[in-house]
Design a protein around this motif. Structure first.
Motif: not given
Length: 201
Positions: A16-23, A91-97, A151-158
């Motif tokens: 829930x938190x993941x997809x709410x933050x994405x939106x 690494x990607x997860x912690x960078x996103x945080x 963030x846009x770049x990292x999220x697209x890679x993720x």
């Protein structure tokens, strides 16, 4: 639905938190790009105020998600993933945080250095985290913009990695961040979830 994270899947709270933050980030990004070109008007002031309030909301949700992850753990890597991909994912997860924290905080810093008041949906005021300072204001707004594009770049890679795992490797990487049964794979997503007491032992 199991709310806590398990060794096989992200639990309902994390999903829930993941997809709410994405939106919220998608909305913030669109509004943020559009509002900078608006002419000065009461509407622009209202939109900026909402942008700030939603940014603070993302900051609070990111903190909640991080605390929930620390409290309940995270799923183990999907079986068969090479070690370098495991490390890249961590690494990607912690960078996103880190970006979920630093982007709102840089906006807060910009707002403080500009001498503007900061409210959360008009319900209460938040304190300034810096004094009025033109140089700091310019640095903060530049950081805010660059961190957003990072963030846009990292999220697209993720996201691309998640879809690659689902479409080509056919593993449960994407499926376990969705309610059980939404996506079907032949791997860890079908593995039985251990009882609550055994995971907590």
């Amino acid at each position: 639905m199991i709310w806590k994270n398990s060794e096989q899947r992200w639990g309902g709270v994390s999903q829930l938190l993941h997809w709410l933050i994405v939106l919220l980030i998608l909305g913030q990004g669109i509004v943020g790009l559009l509002m900078v070109d608006m002419l000065n008007s009461p509407d622009k002031i209202r939109i900026y105020a909402l942008h700030k309030s939603f940014g603070l909301t993302i900051l609070a949700l990111a903190l909640l998600r991080l605390l929930w992850r620390l409290a309940t753990g995270a799923p183990r890597p999907v079986p068969g993933i090479p070690r370098w991909q495991e490390r890249a994912a961590v690494f990607t997860h912690w960078l996103l945080y880190a970006l979920l924290f630093t982007i709102p905080l840089s906006g807060w810093l910009f707002n403080s250095a500009a001498g503007y008041p900061l409210q959360w949906f008009g319900l209460f005021n938040l304190p300034a985290i810096a004094g009025k300072d033109e140089a700091l204001r310019e640095a903060a707004i530049a950081a805010h913009a660059w961190l957003f594009w990072l963030l846009v770049a990292v999220a697209l890679v993720h996201a691309a990695a998640a879809f690659y795992h689902h479409l080509f490797l056919r593993d449960a990487t994407l499926a376990r961040m969705l309610p059980r049964g939404w996506l079907h794979t032949g791997s860890a997503d079908t593995a039985p979830t251990p009882p609550e007491d055994s995971r907590d032992a």
